[in-house]
Design an enzyme around this catalytic site. Structure first.
Site, PDB file in Angstrom:
ATOM      1  N   ASN A  49      65.417  45.330  65.301  1.00 25.49           N
ATOM      2  CA  ASN A  49      63.995  45.176  65.001  1.00 25.49           C
ATOM      3  C   ASN A  49      63.204  46.006  66.010  1.00 25.49           C
ATOM      4  O   ASN A  49      63.074  45.625  67.167  1.00 25.49           O
ATOM      5  CB  ASN A  49      63.642  43.686  65.110  1.00 25.49           C
ATOM      6  CG  ASN A  49      62.189  43.410  64.757  1.00 25.49           C
ATOM      7  OD1 ASN A  49      61.411  44.341  64.533  1.00 25.49           O
ATOM      8  ND2 ASN A  49      61.827  42.150  64.729  1.00 25.49           N
ATOM      9  N   ARG A  75      64.937  46.237  60.498  1.00 29.98           N
ATOM     10  CA  ARG A  75      63.787  45.555  59.928  1.00 29.98           C
ATOM     11  C   ARG A  75      62.650  46.557  59.707  1.00 29.98           C
ATOM     12  O   ARG A  75      62.291  47.300  60.627  1.00 29.98           O
ATOM     13  CB  ARG A  75      63.314  44.454  60.871  1.00 29.98           C
ATOM     14  CG  ARG A  75      62.056  43.800  60.380  1.00 29.98           C
ATOM     15  CD  ARG A  75      61.572  42.779  61.365  1.00 29.98           C
ATOM     16  NE  ARG A  75      60.386  42.114  60.852  1.00 29.98           N
ATOM     17  CZ  ARG A  75      59.293  41.897  61.569  1.00 29.98           C
ATOM     18  NH1 ARG A  75      59.225  42.294  62.823  1.00 29.98           N
ATOM     19  NH2 ARG A  75      58.269  41.285  61.050  1.00 29.98           N
ATOM     20  N   HIS A  98      56.496  38.316  56.343  1.00 32.54           N
ATOM     21  CA  HIS A  98      57.466  37.279  56.734  1.00 32.54           C
ATOM     22  C   HIS A  98      58.510  37.042  55.636  1.00 32.54           C
ATOM     23  O   HIS A  98      59.139  35.976  55.590  1.00 32.54           O
ATOM     24  CB  HIS A  98      56.788  35.918  56.995  1.00 32.54           C
ATOM     25  CG  HIS A  98      55.919  35.885  58.209  1.00 32.54           C
ATOM     26  ND1 HIS A  98      54.756  35.158  58.258  1.00 32.54           N
ATOM     27  CD2 HIS A  98      56.047  36.465  59.424  1.00 32.54           C
ATOM     28  CE1 HIS A  98      54.196  35.291  59.439  1.00 32.54           C
ATOM     29  NE2 HIS A  98      54.956  36.099  60.172  1.00 32.54           N
ATOM     30  N   HIS A 157      55.712  29.007  57.226  1.00 34.46           N
ATOM     31  CA  HIS A 157      56.152  29.759  58.411  1.00 34.46           C
ATOM     32  C   HIS A 157      54.971  29.769  59.380  1.00 34.46           C
ATOM     33  O   HIS A 157      54.005  30.507  59.197  1.00 34.46           O
ATOM     34  CB  HIS A 157      56.561  31.184  58.005  1.00 34.46           C
ATOM     35  CG  HIS A 157      56.975  32.051  59.151  1.00 34.46           C
ATOM     36  ND1 HIS A 157      58.272  32.497  59.327  1.00 34.46           N
ATOM     37  CD2 HIS A 157      56.274  32.558  60.184  1.00 34.46           C
ATOM     38  CE1 HIS A 157      58.334  33.219  60.438  1.00 34.46           C
ATOM     39  NE2 HIS A 157      57.126  33.287  60.964  1.00 34.46           N
ATOM     40  N   ARG A 163      44.424  35.769  64.545  1.00 32.20           N
ATOM     41  CA  ARG A 163      43.902  36.330  63.283  1.00 32.20           C
ATOM     42  C   ARG A 163      43.113  35.258  62.539  1.00 32.20           C
ATOM     43  O   ARG A 163      43.478  34.089  62.549  1.00 32.20           O
ATOM     44  CB  ARG A 163      45.059  36.794  62.392  1.00 32.20           C
ATOM     45  CG  ARG A 163      45.761  38.013  62.941  1.00 32.20           C
ATOM     46  CD  ARG A 163      46.991  38.358  62.131  1.00 32.20           C
ATOM     47  NE  ARG A 163      48.137  38.513  63.005  1.00 32.20           N
ATOM     48  CZ  ARG A 163      49.403  38.459  62.611  1.00 32.20           C
ATOM     49  NH1 ARG A 163      49.699  38.261  61.339  1.00 32.20           N
ATOM     50  NH2 ARG A 163      50.378  38.613  63.476  1.00 32.20           N
ATOM     51  N   GLY A 187      57.771  29.189  65.325  1.00 37.56           N
ATOM     52  CA  GLY A 187      57.428  28.549  66.595  1.00 37.56           C
ATOM     53  C   GLY A 187      56.732  27.200  66.492  1.00 37.56           C
ATOM     54  O   GLY A 187      57.194  26.207  67.045  1.00 37.56           O
ATOM     55  N   ASN A 193      58.626  23.401  66.362  1.00 38.91           N
ATOM     56  CA  ASN A 193      58.480  22.707  67.649  1.00 38.91           C
ATOM     57  C   ASN A 193      57.358  21.692  67.758  1.00 38.91           C
ATOM     58  O   ASN A 193      57.400  20.827  68.617  1.00 38.91           O
ATOM     59  CB  ASN A 193      58.276  23.741  68.765  1.00 38.91           C
ATOM     60  CG  ASN A 193      59.519  24.568  68.982  1.00 38.91           C
ATOM     61  OD1 ASN A 193      60.549  24.043  69.398  1.00 38.91           O
ATOM     62  ND2 ASN A 193      59.437  25.849  68.675  1.00 38.91           N
ATOM     63  N   GLU A 246      65.625  35.298  61.111  1.00 42.42           N
ATOM     64  CA  GLU A 246      65.421  36.564  60.405  1.00 42.42           C
ATOM     65  C   GLU A 246      66.554  37.545  60.686  1.00 42.42           C
ATOM     66  O   GLU A 246      66.949  38.321  59.822  1.00 42.42           O
ATOM     67  CB  GLU A 246      64.060  37.163  60.814  1.00 42.42           C
ATOM     68  CG  GLU A 246      62.904  36.382  60.205  1.00 42.42           C
ATOM     69  CD  GLU A 246      61.581  36.580  60.906  1.00 42.42           C
ATOM     70  OE1 GLU A 246      61.415  36.006  62.003  1.00 42.42           O
ATOM     71  OE2 GLU A 246      60.718  37.282  60.378  1.00 42.42           O
TER      72      GLU A 246
HETATM   73  P1  ADP Z   1      55.827  35.120  66.350  1.00 41.67           P
HETATM   74  O1  ADP Z   1      57.249  35.465  65.961  1.00 41.67           O
HETATM   75  O2  ADP Z   1      54.830  35.251  65.240  1.00 41.67           O
HETATM   76  O3  ADP Z   1      55.378  35.725  67.634  1.00 41.67           O
HETATM   77  P2  ADP Z   1      56.876  32.470  66.848  1.00 41.67           P
HETATM   78  O4  ADP Z   1      57.476  32.045  65.565  1.00 41.67           O
HETATM   79  O5  ADP Z   1      57.792  32.836  67.972  1.00 41.67           O
HETATM   80  O6  ADP Z   1      55.776  33.576  66.624  1.00 41.67           O
HETATM   81  O7  ADP Z   1      55.908  31.295  67.344  1.00 41.67           O
HETATM   82  C1  ADP Z   1      55.228  31.398  68.546  1.00 41.67           C
HETATM   83  C2  ADP Z   1      54.240  30.278  68.624  1.00 41.67           C
HETATM   84  O8  ADP Z   1      54.903  29.011  68.450  1.00 41.67           O
HETATM   85  C3  ADP Z   1      53.609  30.180  69.998  1.00 41.67           C
HETATM   86  O9  ADP Z   1      52.480  30.983  70.096  1.00 41.67           O
HETATM   87  C4  ADP Z   1      53.246  28.732  70.051  1.00 41.67           C
HETATM   88  O10 ADP Z   1      51.947  28.595  69.537  1.00 41.67           O
HETATM   89  C5  ADP Z   1      54.181  28.015  69.118  1.00 41.67           C
HETATM   90  N1  ADP Z   1      55.086  27.092  69.834  1.00 41.67           N
HETATM   91  C6  ADP Z   1      56.254  27.363  70.420  1.00 41.67           C
HETATM   92  N2  ADP Z   1      56.767  26.245  70.996  1.00 41.67           N
HETATM   93  C7  ADP Z   1      55.904  25.239  70.745  1.00 41.67           C
HETATM   94  C8  ADP Z   1      55.851  23.837  71.059  1.00 41.67           C
HETATM   95  N3  ADP Z   1      56.806  23.252  71.759  1.00 41.67           N
HETATM   96  N4  ADP Z   1      54.792  23.136  70.632  1.00 41.67           N
HETATM   97  C9  ADP Z   1      53.805  23.722  69.932  1.00 41.67           C
HETATM   98  N5  ADP Z   1      53.802  25.017  69.607  1.00 41.67           N
HETATM   99  C10 ADP Z   1      54.827  25.777  69.993  1.00 41.67           C
END
Ligand code: ADP
Length: 391
Positions: free
Chosen positions: A7, A88, A177, A202, A235, A325, A329, A378
């Site tokens: 990627n 990717r 995505h 997502h 965004r 994320g 989580n 991914e």
């Molecule tokens: P991207 O790939 O779009 O950068 P991710 O899927 O890695 O994003 O998600 C990142 C986001 O997930 C972080 O900015 C955060 O907001 C959120 N995140 C990660 N861990 C936690 C958690 N434990 N609690 C709440 N939000 C979380």
């Protein structure tokens, strides 16, 4: 069979090497700050994380170091063991509805589509060229973030703008995505052993919601670009388009200014005046920060609105999946979203919803719609598509 998933971003290169079809990760890592001062790379091998400083003049240099590391760590004895490399590519527009073996024509088309993804497609081409030169024996595959969404019907992807903008300029919904949504669709098919009606959320720093029926995308929340849809970290998501000329005029902004404002200064960050990460939003809520509370409410509402819309579009849903994320989580966000869906018969299993990062059914047995936490992957999807084209 050894397959490498790659990627490339404008200044980064992420990779994962797999033994396929076992889907076993042999090594994974990332090169950062390529072409910038203080570049470095790190990789994970046998559970250990190793970080090294290196002068990464360009992507070619990163590829060279990566391949040397594969040999010196005995992941492969010779580069000819790497049978496939999956790349990717963010924007395939309506030119690609699935992953393809890379030819000169494919590279040319990806290049032509750069206007639609100016930050991403050129970086992918740099990576593809560097790997094609360095690993000549491997087959190279392009995996498009937009491909999975190509099954949408015209009424889902045409905007109510003058039609020539679609015909002459390609202005339509493409979504993003797709690799993640496709992976979740596959996981849910493996779980139910049949295709179900899915609403996939997502939720990462960028976020999109997709309605899936018969294993195909019916609609998705991102649009011509990843700016559309739900509220995101920086965004704005869906807004009244007339706001744009209005503030350009009022604040004397040019197109770059407005692009930056809606993509980098809006969303959670815009509302709170600087907080982008939902972990920090949650900390703010605990400390009774009014703006964090408001940002979270607006975010949750934007997600719930899309779920409701897609529930109707699909004539009901069998499962709602949370991934990325935030989706994987944040128990709080999942709980708030599901609480807002009670009218659809959604009921939360509070104990199960404490889970993080592992596949878990988080709805109670009485819930009319199954809800799941499904970790996305991914990279393995890229490796799978590559393996299937190479074998
Ligand atoms: P991207 O790939 O779009 O950068 P991710 O899927 O890695 O994003 O998600 C990142 C986001 O997930 C972080 O900015 C955060 O907001 C959120 N995140 C990660 N861990 C936690 C958690 N434990 N609690 C709440 N939000 C979380």
């Amino acid at each position: 069979m050894k397959i490498l998933a790659v990627n490339c971003g404008s200044s980064s290169l992420k990779f994962q090497m797999y033994e396929m079809p076992e889907e076993k990760v042999l090594i994974s890592g990332v090169f950062e700050r390529i072409g910038i001062d203080n570049s470095f790379y790190s990789y994970k091998l046998n559970g250990e994380k190793i970080k090294k400083q290196a002068y990464l003049k360009d992507h070619k240099e990163a590829v060279k170091i990566l391949l040397d590391e594969l040999i010196s760590n005995k992941i492969v004895e010779s580069l000819s063991e790497i049978k496939g490399i999956g790349h990717r590519v963010v924007q395939g527009a309506d030119k690609f509805d699935k992953s393809v073996l890379i030819t000169d024509d494919v590279i040319k088309t990806i290049d032509e589509l750069s206007a639609l993804a100016p930050l991403h497609n050129p970086a992918a081409i740099v990576g593809i060229n560097a790997f094609m030169k360095a690993v000549k024996d491997a087959k190279h595959v392009a995996v498009f973030d937009t491909a999975f969404h190509q099954t949408m019907a015209k009424e889902a992807y045409i905007y109510a703008l003058p039609y020539y903008l679609y015909k002459d300029y390609g202005i339509r919904k493409y979504g993003a995505h797709g690799t993640s949504h496709k992976y979740i669709t596959k996981v849910m098919h493996d779980y139910y052993k049949e295709n179900k009606k899915l609403i996939i959320c997502h939720l990462g720093s960028g976020g999109s919601i997709t309605a899936v029926k018969d294993g195909r995308v019916v609609d998705t929340s991102m649009g011509f670009t990843p700016n559309a849809g739900i509220v995101m970290g920086t965004r704005c998501g869906d807004i009244d388009a007339s706001i744009i000329p209005y503030i350009m005029d009022k604040l004397n902004m040019n197109t770059n200014d407005i692009d930056k404002l809606i993509n980098k200064e809006s969303g959670l960050k815009g509302i709170t005046g600087g907080i982008t990460d939902s972990r920090d939003i949650e900390t703010g809520i605990e400390a009774n920060d009014e703006m964090c509370d408001l940002a979270q409410k607006i975010f949750v509402r934007s997600v719930v609105n899309y779920i409701a819309k897609y529930y109707v579009l699909l004539s009901g849903a069998d499962a709602i999946c949370f991934t990325a994320g935030i989706g994987e989580n944040s128990s709080l966000t999942r709980e708030q979203i599901m609480d807002n869906l009670k009218v659809l018969g959604v009921s939360l299993d509070k104990e199960a919803n404490k889970a993080r990062g592992t596949f878990t059914k988080i709805s109670s047995n009485s819930s009319k719609i199954d809800c799941f936490l499904v970790p996305t992957d991914e990279e393995v999807m890229i490796a799978l598509d590559t393996y299937n084209l190479v074998k």
